[in-house]
Design an enzyme around this catalytic site. Structure first.
Site, short mmCIF file in Angstrom:
data_model
loop_
_atom_site.label_atom_id
_atom_site.label_comp_id
_atom_site.label_asym_id
_atom_site.label_seq_id
_atom_site.Cartn_x
_atom_site.Cartn_y
_atom_site.Cartn_z
N ASP A 151 -2.91 11.79 -2.07
CA ASP A 151 -2.72 13.54 -2.38
C ASP A 151 -3.05 13.80 -3.65
OD1 ASP A 151 -2.16 16.16 -2.31
OD2 ASP A 151 -0.38 16.00 -1.09
N LYS A 208 -2.38 21.45 -8.26
CA LYS A 208 -2.10 22.35 -9.22
C LYS A 208 -1.44 21.51 -10.45
CE LYS A 208 -0.96 25.94 -5.87
NZ LYS A 208 0.04 26.62 -5.33
N GLU A 262 0.92 -1.17 -0.05
CA GLU A 262 -0.08 -0.01 -0.01
C GLU A 262 0.97 1.36 0.07
OE1 GLU A 262 -3.69 2.12 2.30
OE2 GLU A 262 -2.64 0.76 3.28
#
Length: 213
Positions: A117, A121, A43
């Site tokens: 995450d 941007k 993971e």
């Protein structure tokens, strides 16, 4: 995202029997390390470790390696496993970009990516764990029939991930859903992460995809 530094976390990680300190030395030798020929599942971005450890309890015939970059986050998983040890689980505190330096070709059978995450941007797209750059890294370490399982509540990241897989000549999308908890087939046997429980309790639909080469 700035994480709060927890005093003593580095020392705990360094001294834990569950945390491997020199993983590069084990490249190509992971089955020897575990002392068996069982499949190896990893993971990437394991957080506090709930998902990985729940899987390991259900599947003692599989070896699990949890990867987390930040010691302050990994500390929580170490504390949990110290209270309830598991022989088939170990942790790495590394950057996921170094995976091909740590695992050999055909050494990993499955990769889990949970609530990564999103790096929203555009200039940070290469850092997303489902970007074509990371897909190429996974390709270097997975077995021929290995696969990736990815979950997120971020719709934009999920769309990006689908597009990256579609654009790749190496990968095939096996299944996907934008509402996992209301998809009887894909939700069967689903193990929730801490974030998954949190986001779904707020009414956020959970997305999931499975991809293979």
């Amino acid at each position: 995202m700035r994480l709060r530094n927890i005093p003593g976390a580095d020392e705990v990680i360094s001294n834990s029997a569950f945390c491997i300190q020199n993983p590069i030395e084990l490249k190509g030798k992971w089955h020897e390390f575990f002392g068996n020929t069982n499949p190896i599942h990893i993971e990437v971005g394991m957080g506090k470790g709930r998902f990985l450890m729940d899987l390991a309890r259900q599947n003692p015939q599989i070896n699990y390696i949890g990867i987390e970059r930040y010691t302050s986050v990994l500390l929580r998983a170490v504390q949990k496993i110290d209270e309830d040890p598991l022989d088939n689980v170990h942790f790495l505190c590394i950057d996921a970009a170094t995976l091909p330096e740590i695992f050999d070709h055909n050494e990993v059978d499955r990769i889990y990516l949970n609530f990564s995450d999103p790096w929203p941007k555009d200039r940070h797209a290469k850092r997303r764990l489902t970007s074509r750059e990371f897909l190429a890294r996974y390709n270097e370490i997975l077995t021929a029939d290995g696969r990736i399982e990815f979950k997120t509540d971020n719709q934009d990241l999920f769309t990006f991930s689908l597009e990256e897989i579609e654009a790749s000549e190496l990968w095939h999308l096996d299944a996907s859903t934008r509402d996992l908890h209301h998809d009887p087939k894909m939700n069967q046997g689903n193990i929730m992460t801490e974030y998954e429980e949190k986001f779904s309790s707020k009414g956020n639909p959970i997305c999931k995809l499975i991809a293979s080469r």
